[in-house]
Design an enzyme around this catalytic site. Structure first.
Site, short mmCIF file in Angstrom:
data_model
loop_
_atom_site.label_atom_id
_atom_site.label_comp_id
_atom_site.label_asym_id
_atom_site.label_seq_id
_atom_site.Cartn_x
_atom_site.Cartn_y
_atom_site.Cartn_z
N HIS A 57 0.84 -1.02 0.06
CA HIS A 57 0.00 0.05 0.05
C HIS A 57 0.93 1.30 0.10
O HIS A 57 1.97 1.49 0.57
CB HIS A 57 -0.80 -0.02 1.03
CG HIS A 57 -2.08 -1.09 1.02
ND1 HIS A 57 -2.77 -1.42 1.97
CD2 HIS A 57 -2.60 -1.41 -0.20
CE1 HIS A 57 -3.76 -2.35 1.69
NE2 HIS A 57 -3.92 -2.28 0.35
N HIS A 60 2.74 2.92 2.94
CA HIS A 60 3.82 1.96 3.43
C HIS A 60 5.03 2.06 2.52
O HIS A 60 6.08 1.67 3.00
CB HIS A 60 3.21 0.45 3.81
CG HIS A 60 2.12 0.46 4.72
ND1 HIS A 60 2.33 0.15 5.87
CD2 HIS A 60 0.84 1.06 4.57
CE1 HIS A 60 1.12 0.39 6.55
NE2 HIS A 60 0.38 0.98 5.72
FE FE Z 1 -1.78 1.57 5.98
ZN ZN Z 2 -2.45 -1.15 4.33
#
Ligand code: FE
Ligand code: ZN
Length: 254
Positions: A57, A60
């Site tokens: 994601h 991240h």
């Molecule tokens: Fe997250």
């Molecule tokens: Zn996530």
């Protein structure tokens, strides 16, 4: 063994700066953005050697390429999702060991939030970096996995020692506590913890990391095999996966 520092990012993300003092290795776990990481590295005079990613994601991995471009650091991430980790150099998966300087991490595959999510456990430092799989009093949404998968993943983390510190990637604890009380309000440990969380947040303090032993007693997503919680969900005698699915579904609608 490991010096760990919190770098708040975006609205509620925590990036973890990890320094192994013997070797001088310095890693960041899940850099959402490069700028706040750069600011902290500069303030401390540190050289970034590693990025550890738990999943793909954007909040991240968003800082991966800018940080790698500057520092030529090594990016370590999930083998099962390597194609979605920008700049990945080292692919790791379940049961692998990875050394950050003198500190060894064990890797767990923990699919559910995403299909290629991993967690890094440093037994010597009693530190678990679990991204968006296990949160303080919560767990990640099931974007790419099934409840049974996530329950199995959380089971791997729950098996770690009680004094493990859980370094999750978001400050979601207060909202999670409200939901947890709605399904497990008879749990005295949870009631006490929710009060402590409210007090900490009122003082502007972070609630992460938390002790895994406390999570085991108070986090409803680790308690799907507790008969009391099954009863509270109207699922007495049901399989834990089923109770877990009901709790996760209730949280999604909360
Ligand atoms: Fe997250
Ligand atoms: Zn996530």
């Amino acid at each position: 063994m490991l010096e760990i520092e919190r770098i708040p990012c975006r609205t509620d993300n925590y990036v973890w700066l990890v320094r192994e003092p013997q070797s001088g290795a310095v890693g960041v776990v899940d850099p959402a953005d490069a700028e706040p990481v750069e600011a902290r590295l500069a303030a401390r005079g540190l050289v970034l050697t590693h990025i550890l990613n738990t999943h793909h994601h954007g909040d991240h991995v968003g800082g991966n390429l800018a940080l790698k471009g500057k520092w030529r650091c090594t990016i370590v991430g999930p083998r099962a999702d390597a194609a979605r980790i920008p700049g990945i150099d080292v692919e790791v998966g379940d049961g692998d060991a990875y050394r950050l300087g003198a500190a060894e991490a064990r890797v767990f595959d923990v699919p559910g939030h995403t299909r290629g999510h991993i967690a890094f456990w440093f037994p010597g430092a009693r530190a678990l970096f679990c991204g968006d799989t296990l949160f303080a009093l919560g767990c990640g949404r099931l974007f790419e996995g099934t409840p049974a998968q996530m329950w199995n993943s959380l089971g791997k983390l729950r098996a770690l020692p009680d004094d493990t510190q859980v370094y999750c990637a978001h400050e979601y604890t207060q909202g999670n506590a409200r939901f947890a009380l709605s399904v497990d309000g008879a749990n005295a440990d949870l009631v006490a913890r929710a009060k402590a969380v409210d007090a900490a947040r009122a003082r502007g303090e972070a609630t992460v990391p938390s002790a895994l032993g406390l999570e085991k007693r108070t986090n409803p997503f680790l308690r799907a095999d507790d008969p009391g919680l099954a009863r509270a969900m109207g699922l007495a005698g049901a399989a834990p996966e089923q109770v877990f699915a009901a709790v996760r579904g209730a949280k999604d609608r909360f």
